[in-house]
Design an enzyme around this catalytic site. Structure first.
Site, PDB file in Angstrom:
ATOM      1  N   CYS A  94      55.544  16.024 -56.017  1.00 44.80           N
ATOM      2  CA  CYS A  94      54.774  15.113 -56.876  1.00 44.80           C
ATOM      3  C   CYS A  94      54.154  15.841 -58.068  1.00 44.80           C
ATOM      4  O   CYS A  94      53.516  15.202 -58.910  1.00 44.80           O
ATOM      5  CB  CYS A  94      53.649  14.451 -56.071  1.00 44.80           C
ATOM      6  SG  CYS A  94      54.161  13.655 -54.551  1.00 44.80           S
ATOM      7  N   HIS A 130      48.713  10.767 -53.631  1.00 41.22           N
ATOM      8  CA  HIS A 130      49.980  10.032 -53.485  1.00 41.22           C
ATOM      9  C   HIS A 130      50.110   9.618 -52.030  1.00 41.22           C
ATOM     10  O   HIS A 130      50.177  10.462 -51.135  1.00 41.22           O
ATOM     11  CB  HIS A 130      51.166  10.899 -53.890  1.00 41.22           C
ATOM     12  CG  HIS A 130      52.497  10.217 -53.666  1.00 41.22           C
ATOM     13  ND1 HIS A 130      52.714   8.897 -54.012  1.00 41.22           N
ATOM     14  CD2 HIS A 130      53.656  10.668 -53.116  1.00 41.22           C
ATOM     15  CE1 HIS A 130      53.963   8.570 -53.697  1.00 41.22           C
ATOM     16  NE2 HIS A 130      54.548   9.623 -53.147  1.00 41.22           N
ATOM     17  N   HIS A 165      51.968   7.237 -48.929  1.00 44.16           N
ATOM     18  CA  HIS A 165      53.108   6.486 -48.432  1.00 44.16           C
ATOM     19  C   HIS A 165      52.651   5.410 -47.448  1.00 44.16           C
ATOM     20  O   HIS A 165      53.431   4.970 -46.602  1.00 44.16           O
ATOM     21  CB  HIS A 165      54.095   7.417 -47.731  1.00 44.16           C
ATOM     22  CG  HIS A 165      54.942   8.201 -48.685  1.00 44.16           C
ATOM     23  ND1 HIS A 165      56.050   8.916 -48.275  1.00 44.16           N
ATOM     24  CD2 HIS A 165      54.862   8.401 -50.023  1.00 44.16           C
ATOM     25  CE1 HIS A 165      56.604   9.527 -49.320  1.00 44.16           C
ATOM     26  NE2 HIS A 165      55.892   9.231 -50.383  1.00 44.16           N
ATOM     27  N   GLU A 175      36.038  -8.832 -52.188  1.00 44.73           N
ATOM     28  CA  GLU A 175      34.893  -7.937 -52.277  1.00 44.73           C
ATOM     29  C   GLU A 175      35.293  -6.497 -52.586  1.00 44.73           C
ATOM     30  O   GLU A 175      34.644  -5.808 -53.373  1.00 44.73           O
ATOM     31  CB  GLU A 175      34.098  -7.993 -50.973  1.00 44.73           C
ATOM     32  CG  GLU A 175      32.883  -7.087 -50.928  1.00 44.73           C
ATOM     33  CD  GLU A 175      31.761  -7.496 -51.875  1.00 44.73           C
ATOM     34  OE1 GLU A 175      30.852  -6.683 -52.087  1.00 44.73           O
ATOM     35  OE2 GLU A 175      31.811  -8.636 -52.412  1.00 44.73           O
ATOM     36  N   ASP A 197      37.716 -20.273 -74.989  1.00 45.35           N
ATOM     37  CA  ASP A 197      36.518 -19.797 -75.672  1.00 45.35           C
ATOM     38  C   ASP A 197      35.313 -20.472 -75.007  1.00 45.35           C
ATOM     39  O   ASP A 197      35.477 -21.437 -74.246  1.00 45.35           O
ATOM     40  CB  ASP A 197      36.621 -20.170 -77.150  1.00 45.35           C
ATOM     41  CG  ASP A 197      35.352 -19.889 -77.913  1.00 45.35           C
ATOM     42  OD1 ASP A 197      34.811 -18.775 -77.776  1.00 45.35           O
ATOM     43  OD2 ASP A 197      34.888 -20.793 -78.648  1.00 45.35           O
ATOM     44  N   GLU A 239      31.591 -20.813 -76.673  1.00 42.78           N
ATOM     45  CA  GLU A 239      30.723 -21.499 -77.637  1.00 42.78           C
ATOM     46  C   GLU A 239      31.520 -22.518 -78.447  1.00 42.78           C
ATOM     47  O   GLU A 239      32.459 -22.180 -79.158  1.00 42.78           O
ATOM     48  CB  GLU A 239      30.087 -20.460 -78.567  1.00 42.78           C
ATOM     49  CG  GLU A 239      29.049 -20.999 -79.526  1.00 42.78           C
ATOM     50  CD  GLU A 239      28.439 -19.897 -80.378  1.00 42.78           C
ATOM     51  OE1 GLU A 239      27.724 -20.225 -81.337  1.00 42.78           O
ATOM     52  OE2 GLU A 239      28.699 -18.705 -80.093  1.00 42.78           O
TER      53      GLU A 239
END
Length: 525
Positions: A115, A133, A135, A158, A289, A291
């Site tokens: 790796c 890394h 698996h 959560e 949006d 406002e």
């Protein structure tokens, strides 16, 4: 001091470093830490069968992180049986500085992790302090839920809060790259994924596993645990026929064989049509949006802005020493420095902390009031306002307001499987506060995510390109953007989005022959 000799190992020239430093406490502690962590990861199923790996930078306060040495686990060994002496030490550029000694049969000759090139890429591109890394079976199976998907998505869980830069209401997106026969061949794909998803702290490899990084080993480990939890949850939700990528995790919607969980809801039956009729495209996402679109402009100008303006000094005095407020002050200082250079009206110098808390707050208040009067759409102001409003909502001094057609529309789109996002000049915190405390209750359960000006100015096309890329649609036209501002509509259209302009009481008039479809209620969408 003696130095490690420079020799060639696997075609790579070994560097040199102080022998004393290499044998010092910091390096030894890092080697031992990797050994301990690998035993834990083995028990979790992340590094079984000699697979998986971990690397950690040797922390040293006197050395900037990019220049710190790297300790890396070996390849092809029983990870749960490793000892500190099995580790490799590399220079920041990846040259070998320390190698383990060979062990007798049946051990293989020592070899640094396959790796390695990917670890170095994560260090270089993400300024990481550690990379893992794994698996773990969860990280492998989750990439198979939708074999065509280029990313994994989940929201309203959560454990998302354990991922850097994410909260409960955010949508977590993890890119997926395709596996190759040899680990090093993944390096280019990993780099492209990091470039395409600059906020990510992980990349999934299909049918293989995952790379996860953090600022430190604690950050990387914490996030790794959260990622694996979320992948496991997604798999189990999928087994139950539930969709992890929608806020309420409702049933997966399969239409004529279209995969729902983590995939695109791409077709729907026209209202009033029978099942034999032709299917029509369904929008993948709606971006709203606030406002003048979901919320009256008057609520912002007559309630929120005055509340923030009237409570700036009080808020700063009460929270001055907190990390949150100090971060707000740091952003404001930077913004005001730029404003002074550009001659912005109302900008006044902010004294150093040595001048005293009162003088600093007085200058901050003067600048913030000027920014509010000018209705400036800048992150420094919006972040502080969000924190002031948070106090107001918590004290029941504020209540969010939305138009009466908004809750019904959000519920309808949610039921159809259409994801809805918010894009506003207000901070993401401010957005969540409005929709979490409305006159119709908490509406956040219908929203998949929030965008603010950190993705760019709302009047620039590039901002909408960024949003399109973040949402992972095949075409920008799969996104409908609804706004009351003509200039925003033009920018979104230039980025390829479908656009509708909202006509609400108190909104500014539109130019003649503006060329956009308009609505007066979300019920018209």
């Amino acid at each position: 001091m003696a130095a490690v000799p420079a020799v060639a190992v696997n075609g790579v020239k070994v560097g040199s470093a102080s022998q004393a430093y290499l044998e010092g406490k910091a390096v030894k502690d890092t080697k031992s830490l990797i050994s301990d962590l690998c035993r834990q990861f083995y028990n979790l199923g992340w590094v079984s069968g000699t697979g998986g790996s971990i690397t950690i930078k040797v922390h040293d306060d006197s050395i900037p992180k990019p220049h710190q040495l790297i300790v890396m686990s070996p390849s092809g060994v029983q990870k749960e049986r490793m000892v500190p002496e099995d580790m490799y030490v590399l220079s920041p550029e990846g040259s070998f500085l320390w190698e383990p000694s060979p062990k007798p049969y049946p051990h293989k000759p020592p070899k640094c992790s396959d790796c390695g090139p990917l670890f170095l890429k994560a260090y270089d591109m993400c300024n990481a302090g550690a990379v893992i890394h794994s698996h773990g079976i969860e990280s492998c199976l989750v990439t198979m839920l939708n074999p065509l998907s280029k990313e994994f998505r989940i929201t309203h869980m959560e454990m998302i809060k354990g991922i850097k830069g994410h909260g409960y209401y955010d949508e977590l997106v993890v890119p997926i790259i395709e596996n190759t026969a040899y680990e090093f061949e993944l390096t280019e794909s990993l780099a492209k994924a990091i470039e395409a998803y600059p906020k990510t702290t992980a990349v999934l490899v299909r049918n293989h596993g995952i790379y996860i990084w953090g600022d430190s080993w604690i950050s990387a480990k914490t996030q790794a645990e959260c990622y694996h939890y979320l992948f496991d949850a997604a798999i189990k939700l999928h087994q139950l026929g539930l969709d992890c990528s929608t806020p309420n995790h409702g049933p997966i919607r399969n239409v004529k064989g279209v995969l729902g969980c983590g995939g695109h809801m791409s077709t729907s039956v026209k209202a009033g049509a029978d099942s034999n009729h032709e299917m029509e495209p369904l929008r993948h996402c709606i971006v709203l949006d606030i406002e003048g679109t979901t919320t009256p402009i008057s609520f912002v100008t007559e309630v929120l802005f005055p509340y923030a303006r009237g409570n700036v000094g009080k808020h700063l005095s009460a929270t001055y020493d907190t990390a949150e407020t100090q971060d707000d002050i740091k952003l404001l200082r930077s913004q005001v420095q730029d404003d002074l250079k550009q001659g912005v009206v109302g900008a006044v110098p902010i004294p150093s902390d040595d001048a005293g808390k009162e003088d600093v707050i007085a200058a901050l208040v003067a600048n913030v009031e000027a920014m509010i009067r000018a209705d400036r759409k800048i992150t420094a102001l919006k972040q502080l306002q969000g924190h002031i409003w948070q106090t107001g909502y918590e004290n029941n001094e504020l209540e969010g307001v939305v138009f009466e057609d908004v809750p019904e529309a959000l519920e309808k789109w949610h039921a159809l499987g259409t994801k809805v996002y918010i894009y506003s000049s207000g901070s993401r915190l401010a957005q969540r506060l409005i929709f979490g405390n409305t006159n119709y209750g908490d509406l956040r359960k219908y929203l998949s995510g929030f965008f603010d000006t950190t993705v760019g100015n709302k009047r620039e096309a590039r901002s909408y390109v960024e949003i399109s890329e973040s949402l992972g649609v095949d075409k920008p036209s799969e996104i409908l953007f609804v706004t009351d501002v003509y200039q925003e509509a033009v920018a979104a259209k230039a980025a390829g989005l479908e656009v509708i302009i909202s006509i609400r009481p108190g909104n500014a008039p539109l130019p003649d022959n503006h060329g956009f479809k308009t609505i007066k209620s979300f019920s018209e969408i």
